[in-house]
Design a protein around this motif. Structure first.
Motif, PDB file in Angstrom:
ATOM      1  N   ASP A 140      -7.301   1.706   4.146  1.00 18.19           N
ATOM      2  CA  ASP A 140      -7.640   1.885   5.553  1.00 18.19           C
ATOM      3  C   ASP A 140      -9.151   1.889   5.764  1.00 18.19           C
ATOM      4  O   ASP A 140      -9.689   1.126   6.591  1.00 18.19           O
ATOM      5  CB  ASP A 140      -7.015   3.196   6.048  1.00 18.19           C
ATOM      6  CG  ASP A 140      -7.288   3.457   7.517  1.00 18.19           C
ATOM      7  OD1 ASP A 140      -7.549   2.493   8.253  1.00 18.19           O
ATOM      8  OD2 ASP A 140      -7.225   4.632   7.926  1.00 18.19           O
ATOM      9  N   ASP A 151      -9.899   3.956   0.209  1.00 17.70           N
ATOM     10  CA  ASP A 151      -8.480   3.666   0.401  1.00 17.70           C
ATOM     11  C   ASP A 151      -8.400   2.402   1.256  1.00 17.70           C
ATOM     12  O   ASP A 151      -9.403   1.988   1.855  1.00 17.70           O
ATOM     13  CB  ASP A 151      -7.730   4.842   1.026  1.00 17.70           C
ATOM     14  CG  ASP A 151      -8.281   5.263   2.380  1.00 17.70           C
ATOM     15  OD1 ASP A 151      -8.704   4.377   3.161  1.00 17.70           O
ATOM     16  OD2 ASP A 151      -8.297   6.469   2.665  1.00 17.70           O
ATOM     17  N   VAL A 190       0.859  -1.177   0.000  1.00 16.71           N
ATOM     18  CA  VAL A 190       0.000   0.000   0.000  1.00 16.71           C
ATOM     19  C   VAL A 190       0.901   1.235   0.000  1.00 16.71           C
ATOM     20  O   VAL A 190       2.120   1.128   0.090  1.00 16.71           O
ATOM     21  CB  VAL A 190      -0.944   0.007   1.228  1.00 16.71           C
ATOM     22  CG1 VAL A 190      -1.904  -1.158   1.168  1.00 16.71           C
ATOM     23  CG2 VAL A 190      -0.147  -0.027   2.536  1.00 16.71           C
ATOM     24  N   ASP A 212      -5.366   3.009  -3.737  1.00 20.08           N
ATOM     25  CA  ASP A 212      -6.628   3.745  -3.737  1.00 20.08           C
ATOM     26  C   ASP A 212      -7.390   3.538  -5.041  1.00 20.08           C
ATOM     27  O   ASP A 212      -6.783   3.489  -6.122  1.00 20.08           O
ATOM     28  CB  ASP A 212      -6.373   5.237  -3.528  1.00 20.08           C
ATOM     29  CG  ASP A 212      -5.752   5.524  -2.172  1.00 20.08           C
ATOM     30  OD1 ASP A 212      -5.577   4.569  -1.402  1.00 20.08           O
ATOM     31  OD2 ASP A 212      -5.441   6.687  -1.889  1.00 20.08           O
ATOM     32  N   ASP A 218      -2.718   3.235   6.013  1.00 19.08           N
ATOM     33  CA  ASP A 218      -3.284   2.122   5.248  1.00 19.08           C
ATOM     34  C   ASP A 218      -2.675   0.809   5.736  1.00 19.08           C
ATOM     35  O   ASP A 218      -3.383  -0.186   5.950  1.00 19.08           O
ATOM     36  CB  ASP A 218      -2.992   2.297   3.750  1.00 19.08           C
ATOM     37  CG  ASP A 218      -3.800   3.420   3.124  1.00 19.08           C
ATOM     38  OD1 ASP A 218      -4.915   3.685   3.621  1.00 19.08           O
ATOM     39  OD2 ASP A 218      -3.333   4.026   2.152  1.00 19.08           O
TER      40      ASP A 218
END
Length: 604
Positions: free
Chosen positions: A342, A340, A261, A307, A266
């Protein structure tokens, strides 16, 4: 400040020291053929059984099993540490270890201590101060538990201008903090101010776990970039560092895969839900240095999880060149638009992330489908536009099997001949220089001809790094028998209060690989580890004894008869009897215990 002594300087000390002269200060020695003999200084004995062999630069006692070189003699007889013993001998020989030390290594040590202090400072402000309350709430709102935050070493840099600078000043480390870029000199007047302020602090750590830099996430309405990162130094090279690798490496090794990532949080968010083989870039580019870190971690496959917006799609194109150039197996997992990693992980949990990873497409399949969705039916203009975007990717792929296979796949997707695709992709874009060459000044020099460590010795050191208490179980003091100076330095570093993480961090790449390989062979259970350690000690001691027995056999096999023995031959034959008795004691005292004990470890 701890001094890192280069391995070749320790070897010089051992080669130049007069071992007989050194030991004669404490032991009355008499010539016995090519060796010297006397009463052992380490135990009470009436009949001399202590030998010094100047030719091979070592001593041994058949009575109490003491053995080793000049450094180990000073350690054992005078009660010195390994490093102090080396320093004392070097001082006598006129070898100035300080002068011989690379100035870059001294600066690196200063940066280490400054970064350690800063990491502890930020962490304390987050967890033990009232002003860290807002930062703790921010971290919790991002779905990060206290346990995960502690594991990643998160901290807090308040808005105050000079808290860290004052801490450095009190510790006498202000100059070191400036070298690390953690504090800056004021433009006017005296004093310094903190580089990081009003930020949640994320330590960037080496794979061994040592903090080497920081990323700071701005919190509140203060002005400035959302993320602020430490500058590069002799300690930190972003092109050789993957964030989270220290916590991910066990899972990476287990799965033989890593999830890549782009952001610190993230990576933290994926670990929080249980996807623990996630790592993050500390820069925008993927470099050969990153690929080496993944290779050392035994990652055979890389899954890009970026993303789900235009920037994420552009990032995949940017990363494709280095991945294809390295011949890496890579897949792309597409996040929903606007997500994203996260936020997706918090919403969908580990099950949702794992499903997304399972459905990931091969990198080239994703590239072709993204750049030219219509494939063969696309217009000429569309195909040329797609090839234009592929030029920077193709420019990084060297001539060879990977490049020819890439062109063949492209020609199949485009409906063109491979030669036409190659002609269209001939790019004038110069390939970027390898990161390792570009950042060479930051890396401390290592002797190019370092010999690989003996596997059994690496197993010994890996065992002690795993559990330092095992040293007390080394009844034959195998630590003095280690022949590889790099391993002895790592062992000394780990057992002198610095810990195994620091010992590995300072070790050369060859030592790291050897110890990490050995570490994976060791059992996790404490009792099994102790049994394995006993077997390792037995194996090393028996090999040393057998080497000496072989030498004696060669030296005495030409003896014509019992009445023609020279004094030297008599001594060697007497030594052989003592060695056989010692070997018997080693095998008996280090005999595996328990009927179900596994066979001794065999190095791979």
């Amino acid at each position: 400040m701890a001094i890192v002594i280069p391995e070749h300087k320790i070897q010089e000390v051992l080669e130049r020291v007069d071992l007989v002269g050194l030991i004669s200060r404490h032991v009355e020695l008499k010539k016995a053929g090519r060796e010297w003999k006397g009463r052992c200084p380490f135990h009470q004995e009436k009949t001399p059984s202590f030998y010094v062999v100047p030719e091979k630069r070592f001593y041994f006692c058949h009575g109490c099993r003491a053995s080793g070189d000049a450094v180990s003699f000073v350690q054992r007889y005078l009660g010195k540490t390994f490093l102090d013993a080396v320093r004392d001998l070097a001082r006598e020989l006129g070898i100035d270890l300080e002068a011989q030390q690379d100035p870059g290594m001294r600066e690196r040590q200063q940066l280490k201590e400054a970064t350690d202090l800063a990491a502890e400072h930020f962490r304390a402000l987050l967890w033990h101060q009232d002003e860290g309350r807002a930062a703790r709430a921010y971290i919790a709102n991002r779905g990060v538990s206290e346990e995960t935050a502690q594991a990643f070493g998160l901290g807090w840099a308040p808005a105050a201008w000079s808290l860290l600078a004052e801490r450095f000043q009190k510790s006498g480390m202000l100059e070191w903090g400036m070298k690390a870029g953690l504090v800056l000199k004021r433009n006017s007047g005296d004093g310094c101010f903190d580089f990081f302020r009003s930020r949640v602090m994320v330590p960037i750590r080496a794979p061994e776990g040592r903090p080497i830099a920081f990323g700071g996430r701005l919190m509140g309405a203060d002005e400035g970039p959302k993320y602020l990162n430490s500058r590069e130094s002799r300690l930190y090279n972003k092109s050789d560092t993957l964030f989270g690798m220290d916590l991910a490496r066990d899972e990476v090794r287990k799965r033989k895969a890593a999830v890549l990532v782009e952001g610190y949080f993230d990576c933290i968010g994926l670990h929080q839900v249980g996807v623990r083989h996630a790592v993050a870039l500390c820069s925008t580019n993927l470099t050969p240095g990153h690929m080496q870190v993944l290779k050392r971690g035994e990652a055979r496959e890389l899954v890009l999880l970026l993303d789900g917006d235009s920037a994420g799609l552009a990032a995949i194109e940017r990363l494709a060149g280095p991945l294809l150039a390295a011949g890496a197996t890579a897949r792309v997992a597409l996040l929903p638009q606007g997500d994203d990693p996260d936020t997706f992980a918090r919403r969908e949990g580990a099950e949702g992330v794992e499903k997304l990873l399972e459905e990931a497409h091969p990198l080239t399949t994703h590239l072709f489908a993204t750049l030219l969705p219509q494939g063969k039916s696309a217009s000429f203009e569309e195909k040329m536009a797609a090839l234009e975007r592929l030029k920077p990717v193709a420019a990084q792929v060297p001539v060879g099997l990977v490049r020819s296979t890439l062109f063949a796949a492209l020609s199949d997707h485009f409906g063109w001949r491979p030669a036409d695709v190659e002609a269209a992709l001939r790019s004038k874009v110069p390939p970027k220089p390898a990161a390792s060459a570009a950042h060479a000044p930051h890396s401390p020099a290592r002797p190019p001809d370092e010999k690989p460590p003996p596997p059994m010795e690496a197993l010994y050191v890996a065992s002690v790094l795993r559990d330092p208490h095992l040293l007390s179980r080394d009844i034959f003091r195998v630590c003095d028998e280690l022949s590889h100076m790099g391993l002895r330095m790592a062992l000394a570093h780990a057992t002198s209060g610095h810990g195994s993480q620091d010992a590995l961090f300072e070790a050369s790449e060859g030592i790291k690989r050897a110890i990490e390989t050995s570490w994976r062979q060791l059992p996790n259970d404490a009792q099994e580890l102790e049994q394995a350690f006993s077997a390792i000690c037995r194996e090393i001691m028996v090999r040393r004894i057998d080497e000496r027995l072989t030498y004696i056999k060669r030296a005495t096999e030409q003896t014509p008869g019992a009445f023609d023995l020279t004094e030297e031959t008599r001594q060697l034959l007497a030594e052989r009897v003592e060695l056989l008795a010692l070997k018997k004691r080693v095998l008996e005292e280090l005999r595996p215990s328990g009927a179900g004990t596994k066979a001794p470890l065999q190095p791979v």
